[in-house]
Design an enzyme around this catalytic site. Structure first.
Site, PDB file in Angstrom:
ATOM      1  N   CYS A   1       0.843  -1.202   0.000  1.00 33.15           N
ATOM      2  CA  CYS A   1       0.000   0.000   0.000  1.00 33.15           C
ATOM      3  C   CYS A   1       0.880   1.255   0.000  1.00 33.15           C
ATOM      4  CB  CYS A   1      -1.000  -0.048   1.146  1.00 33.15           C
ATOM      5  SG  CYS A   1      -2.485   0.886   0.739  1.00 33.15           S
TER       6      CYS A   1
ATOM      7  N   HIS B   1      -3.766  -5.004   0.261  1.00 33.52           N
ATOM      8  CA  HIS B   1      -3.213  -5.522   1.520  1.00 33.52           C
ATOM      9  C   HIS B   1      -3.295  -7.047   1.531  1.00 33.52           C
ATOM     10  CE1 HIS B   1      -2.917  -1.770   3.998  1.00 33.52           C
ATOM     11  NE2 HIS B   1      -3.754  -1.335   3.074  1.00 33.52           N
TER      12      HIS B   1
ATOM     13  N   GLU C   1      -1.860  -9.109   3.383  1.00 28.97           N
ATOM     14  CA  GLU C   1      -1.755  -9.689   4.731  1.00 28.97           C
ATOM     15  C   GLU C   1      -3.120 -10.050   5.329  1.00 28.97           C
ATOM     16  OE1 GLU C   1      -1.235  -6.556   3.871  1.00 28.97           O
ATOM     17  OE2 GLU C   1      -1.771  -5.119   5.436  1.00 28.97           O
TER      18      GLU C   1
HETATM   19  N1  GLN Z   1      -1.952   6.730   2.633  1.00 33.18           N
HETATM   20  C1  GLN Z   1      -2.059   5.930   1.455  1.00 33.18           C
HETATM   21  C2  GLN Z   1      -3.429   6.073   0.794  1.00 33.18           C
HETATM   22  O1  GLN Z   1      -4.382   6.460   1.427  1.00 33.18           O
HETATM   23  C3  GLN Z   1      -1.753   4.480   1.751  1.00 33.18           C
HETATM   24  C4  GLN Z   1      -2.729   3.816   2.668  1.00 33.18           C
HETATM   25  C5  GLN Z   1      -2.238   2.518   3.252  1.00 33.18           C
HETATM   26  O2  GLN Z   1      -1.051   2.247   3.264  1.00 33.18           O
HETATM   27  N2  GLN Z   1      -3.147   1.721   3.773  1.00 33.18           N
HETATM   28  O3  GLN Z   1      -3.558   5.792  -0.356  1.00 33.18           O
END
Ligand code: GLN
Length: 538
Positions: free
Chosen positions: A385, A511, A513
């Site tokens: 992310c 994500h 995970e």
């Molecule tokens: N801050 C980034 C976004 O909102 C990444 C978010 C995250 O890592 N969950 O896109």
């Protein structure tokens, strides 16, 4: 007639952090092994509608379900143990309950009535208790009540549990109270008094627990068990010892040894549909405890002072490592402490580097230095992310030469917004539940590292972010060697990036995970660890 759904409620006493979530998940696992379909839900007593707006330092990681609910991290344990997905219905907060009741009040659904905690709030709580059991999909619904008995905040939940006994009938309703039996060193004694008090509080609220699960550092001698049974008004064999375990994954087997499942089944008049021996589980534990190799992996993020902020990532390493008999020595390193002068000493001896998800500017520079180091030194790199977004920015700056490349999250006025908001996100003015959330399809390019991990083109992973790879830079990036190897087939949004001429450099916008479980280790984590092993050997 199908037998009615059985409801098990788990309350906690004496102190928080006793591991109600792990006990709930372990009991669920044992009942599953006996052939029952089980789901677990959590009721949290705070006023946030969901934990999505909480800083991870407050409550640990925000876990995300397939249907895009931002939930308590205990739902992660439920999924990791039971290997079945949860949903929005599995996590309810006081805030959501009140929001529902107040919305109904405004619609006139209680017209003429004074709206009160009892019965309106408790009715709303109970209808949420029963929801997952209504369509007959589950034989057993386990409900974990967050917080401790006696907290002002959890009173309506406790009252709703009291009432539920009468809705459900005694054979379909059971309360487990998880409590602590502290050991006093000076007196060389295990003390039952705190438990007596917390059970008294439950009794005052009209709830007689059926089973006590007692967290302890030492075995409970039979006189201590007898005392607990006598003073807490429970059957002697319903006093269950829960010794501290080496790993949370030992707990189902410990609970089986203590016959927690049998005691539950006896009270609920359930007979086993099967009795599997948890072979897969034991196989996993055997590998976890007897690794044949070891690697050092650095997790670089800004919330490292509370490891619970990265719960699912940490557990995903446990599952993936065990599957290839490799112990992952995970080093949590604060990105705020990494800078241009010290990155080499901070990151030395790592066989693999993961840059973690996150929000905001703090620690961003350290993450950029980290990615650069991993890329240039050919160290296996995994960006999740924000970690993937940083990898894109680093590449744009240091390989494409776009010095001011940035995410508009960090610099709204950047001339080169390689990571930016989608149009629909620009219109959003509320914070809660408005990110891109939940499962989306991604198509992987054959021949890529990610394709070789999953072994298929179409995958589904969960999301929680606002910003995206800006496709107007895609051509330039690909020409310079950073490839988009995974895309959303409907929107064209970039989901996975990889670079050539590097042993393993993968960044994912989703994500992975969240979907790792004991029985299904996440393939990218497995391959990343494998790459770290290869790097170490080299
Ligand atoms: N801050 C980034 C976004 O909102 C990444 C978010 C995250 O890592 N969950 O896109």
């Amino acid at each position: 007639m199908a037998s009615p759904t059985k409801y098990i409620f788990i309350t906690g006493g004496v102190t928080s952090s006793l591991g109600k979530g792990i006990i709930a998940a372990s009991l669920g696992k044992l009942l599953q092994a006996r052939g029952f379909t089980v789901t677990i839900q959590k009721f949290d007593p705070y006023l946030n509608i969901d934990p999505g707006t909480l800083n991870p330092y407050e409550h640990g990681e925000c876990y995300v379900t397939d249907d895009g609910a931002e939930t308590d991290l205990d739902l992660g344990h439920y999924e990791r143990f039971l290997n079945t997905p949860t949903s929005q219905s599995n996590n309810i907060t006081t805030g959501r309950i009140y929001n529902n009741v107040i919305t109904k009040e405004r619609k006139g659904e209680f017209l003429g009535k004074t709206v009160q905690v009892i019965p309106h709030i408790t009715d709303e709580i109970k209808s949420n208790f029963y929801k997952l059991g209504e369509d007959g999909k589950y034989d057993v619904v386990i409900t974990e009540i967050g917080g401790c008995v006696g907290d002002i905040e959890s009173l309506p939940f406790i009252e709703a549990v009291r009432q539920a006994r009468w809705d459900l009938g005694p054979n379909n309703f059971l309360v487990i109270h998880l409590t602590l039996i502290p050991y006093l060193k000076a007196a060389k004694e295990l003390k039952t008094k705190p438990t007596q008090h917390s059970v008294k509080q439950l009794l005052e609220a009209g709830i007689q627990p059926d089973i006590l699960v007692c967290r302890t550092e030492y075995h409970l001698p039979s006189d201590v068990k007898k005392k607990l049974a006598l003073f807490c008004n429970v059957q002697l064999n319903n006093v269950i010892e829960a010794m501290d375990a080496d790993t949370i994954y030992d707990v189902p087997l410990l609970m089986k040894k203590e016959k927690l499942d049998e005691r539950v089944m006896s009270k609920l008049k359930l007979s086993s549909k099967q009795n599997t021996d948890l072979e897969n589980w034991k196989d996993f534990l055997g590998k976890l405890k007897n690794p044949t190799q070891e690697v050092n992996i650095g997790l670089i993020g800004k919330y490292v002072s509370l490891p619970d902020s990265y719960k699912s990532i940490i557990e995903a390493f446990t599952h993936a490592g065990a599957s290839i008999e490799c112990h992952v020595n995970l080093k949590l390193i604060s990105s705020e402490e990494i800078n241009m002068d010290n990155f080499e000493s901070k990151l030395k001896n790592l066989d693999g580097i993961l840059v973690a998800p996150g929000f905001g500017e703090r620690g961003f520079q350290g993450k950029l230095e980290t990615v650069r180091y991993a890329r240039e030194k050919q160290i296996p790199f995994f960006g999740i992310c924000l970690g993937m977004q940083v990898a894109v920015i680093e590449y744009a700056r240091n390989v494409l030469g776009l010095d001011d490349a940035n995410s508009t999250e960090m610099d709204p006025l950047t001339k080169n917004p390689v990571i930016a908001l989608m149009e629909e996100q620009k219109r959003i003015d509320q914070m809660g539940g408005t990110m891109r959330l939940g499962a989306y399809t991604c198509e992987l390019k054959k021949g890529s590292k990610s394709y070789s991990a999953y072994g298929k083109v179409k995958i589904q992973e969960r999301h929680r972010h606002r910003y995206e790879f800006n496709n107007s830079y895609l051509e330039q990036m690909e020409e310079a060697g950073m490839k988009a190897t995974g895309k959303n087939p409907e929107t064209g949004l970039v989901e996975v990036i990889e670079i050539k001429n590097h042993p393993w450099f993968v960044g994912v916008q989703f994500h992975p995970e969240y979907k790792s479980t004991v029985l299904n280790p996440q393939p990218l984590f497995v391959k990343f660890i494998q790459a770290a092993i290869d790097h170490k050997v080299k």
